[in-house]
Motif scaffolding. Sequence first.
Motif, short mmCIF file in Angstrom:
data_model
loop_
_atom_site.label_atom_id
_atom_site.label_comp_id
_atom_site.label_asym_id
_atom_site.label_seq_id
_atom_site.Cartn_x
_atom_site.Cartn_y
_atom_site.Cartn_z
N LEU A 111 6.04 15.42 -2.85
CA LEU A 111 6.00 16.41 -1.79
C LEU A 111 4.58 16.69 -1.33
N SER A 112 3.65 16.69 -2.28
CA SER A 112 2.25 16.91 -1.93
C SER A 112 1.73 15.79 -1.04
N ALA A 113 2.14 14.55 -1.34
CA ALA A 113 1.71 13.42 -0.52
C ALA A 113 2.33 13.49 0.87
N ARG A 114 3.61 13.88 0.94
CA ARG A 114 4.26 14.01 2.24
C ARG A 114 3.61 15.12 3.06
N LEU A 115 3.32 16.23 2.40
CA LEU A 115 2.68 17.34 3.09
C LEU A 115 1.30 16.95 3.60
N ALA A 116 0.57 16.17 2.79
CA ALA A 116 -0.76 15.72 3.21
C ALA A 116 -0.68 14.89 4.49
N ALA A 117 0.37 14.06 4.59
CA ALA A 117 0.53 13.24 5.79
C ALA A 117 0.79 14.11 7.02
N VAL A 118 1.62 15.14 6.85
CA VAL A 118 1.90 16.04 7.97
C VAL A 118 0.64 16.84 8.33
N GLU A 119 -0.11 17.27 7.30
CA GLU A 119 -1.36 18.01 7.54
C GLU A 119 -2.34 17.17 8.35
N GLU A 120 -2.43 15.89 8.00
CA GLU A 120 -3.33 14.99 8.72
C GLU A 120 -2.92 14.84 10.18
N GLN A 121 -1.60 14.69 10.41
CA GLN A 121 -1.10 14.55 11.77
C GLN A 121 -1.32 15.82 12.58
N ALA A 122 -1.10 16.98 11.93
CA ALA A 122 -1.28 18.26 12.62
C ALA A 122 -2.74 18.48 12.98
N GLU A 123 -3.64 18.08 12.08
CA GLU A 123 -5.07 18.22 12.35
C GLU A 123 -5.49 17.35 13.54
N ALA A 124 -4.96 16.12 13.57
CA ALA A 124 -5.29 15.21 14.68
C ALA A 124 -4.75 15.76 15.99
N LEU A 125 -3.55 16.35 15.95
CA LEU A 125 -2.96 16.91 17.15
C LEU A 125 -3.77 18.10 17.65
N SER A 126 -4.23 18.95 16.72
CA SER A 126 -5.04 20.11 17.11
C SER A 126 -6.34 19.67 17.76
N LYS A 127 -6.97 18.63 17.22
CA LYS A 127 -8.20 18.11 17.81
C LYS A 127 -7.95 17.56 19.21
N GLN A 128 -6.79 16.89 19.37
CA GLN A 128 -6.43 16.34 20.68
C GLN A 128 -6.24 17.46 21.70
N LEU A 129 -5.60 18.56 21.28
CA LEU A 129 -5.40 19.69 22.18
C LEU A 129 -6.72 20.32 22.58
N ASP A 130 -7.66 20.42 21.62
CA ASP A 130 -8.97 20.97 21.92
C ASP A 130 -9.72 20.09 22.91
N ASP A 131 -9.65 18.78 22.67
CA ASP A 131 -10.39 17.84 23.52
C ASP A 131 -9.86 17.85 24.95
N GLU A 132 -8.55 18.04 25.11
CA GLU A 132 -7.94 17.96 26.43
C GLU A 132 -7.83 19.32 27.12
N SER A 133 -8.42 20.37 26.49
CA SER A 133 -8.34 21.72 27.05
C SER A 133 -6.90 22.06 27.41
N ALA A 134 -6.03 21.93 26.42
CA ALA A 134 -4.59 22.07 26.65
C ALA A 134 -4.21 23.50 26.98
N ASP A 135 -2.95 23.67 27.40
CA ASP A 135 -2.43 24.99 27.73
C ASP A 135 -2.48 25.91 26.52
N ALA A 136 -2.66 27.18 26.79
CA ALA A 136 -2.74 28.17 25.71
C ALA A 136 -1.48 28.17 24.86
N GLY A 137 -0.32 27.94 25.49
CA GLY A 137 0.94 27.93 24.75
C GLY A 137 0.99 26.81 23.73
N ALA A 138 0.52 25.62 24.11
CA ALA A 138 0.52 24.48 23.19
C ALA A 138 -0.45 24.73 22.03
#
Length: 226
Positions: A163-190
């Motif tokens: 479970l820790s390994a699975r969670l780490a994979a999701v954490e990594e994906q979520a971090e990458a998505l957050s960086k993508q939203l910051d870079d693209e000046s995404a909508d406040a809702g997203a």
Amino acid sequence: MVQKAKILLVDDRPENLLALEAILSALDQTLVRASSGEEALKALLTDDFAVILLDVQMPGMDGFETAAHIKRRERTRDIPIIFLTAINHGPHHTFRGYAAGAVDYISKPFDPWVLRAKVSVFVELYMKNCQLREQAALLRLQLEGGAQPGADEKEPAGLLAELSARLAAVEEQAEALSKQLDDESADAGAVATAAHLERKLTGLRRALDALEPGAGGSAAALPSQS
């Protein structure tokens, strides 16, 4: 097999629904039609949706009223709503859309690429939330009550490691998505939805850490994922 997300398309004009389906078909998700606010609310009683595309001008219950009903229901209040409108009455009209709970307000005609990109962000966030809930549910099933593992079940230490390994994979994906939203000046809702996901991930990580041998934790430490 990964389950597809459902996207609710609400418009009283069949030609508009057909156009939305053509634009969003490339996302390879399940598109659900509703030709009125009442029909949309009925669909929301039984199905879970990643995002709602809601036309503002409809006979009977308009988009603003439909959104108000959606936001009043506990089951549906967190579903992102993107308003689509063929009219533009200036900042006041746009403000009314955001005040009704929309994460975005798009005037027709809109750029198909932009709309598809916006919807894809909310689909991805929805998928991450689903993964998080599934992992939390699995952990609860194995640890609540202190049941002993059967012949085909994993020992608690092995389960925690998996479970820790699975969670780490999701954490990594979520971090990458957050960086993508910051870079693209995404909508406040997203951005807000992504932040909410990260808080859930942090809570689950703390719960897993508390369950490690010697940490003195228990299944009761698991955060709620509802």
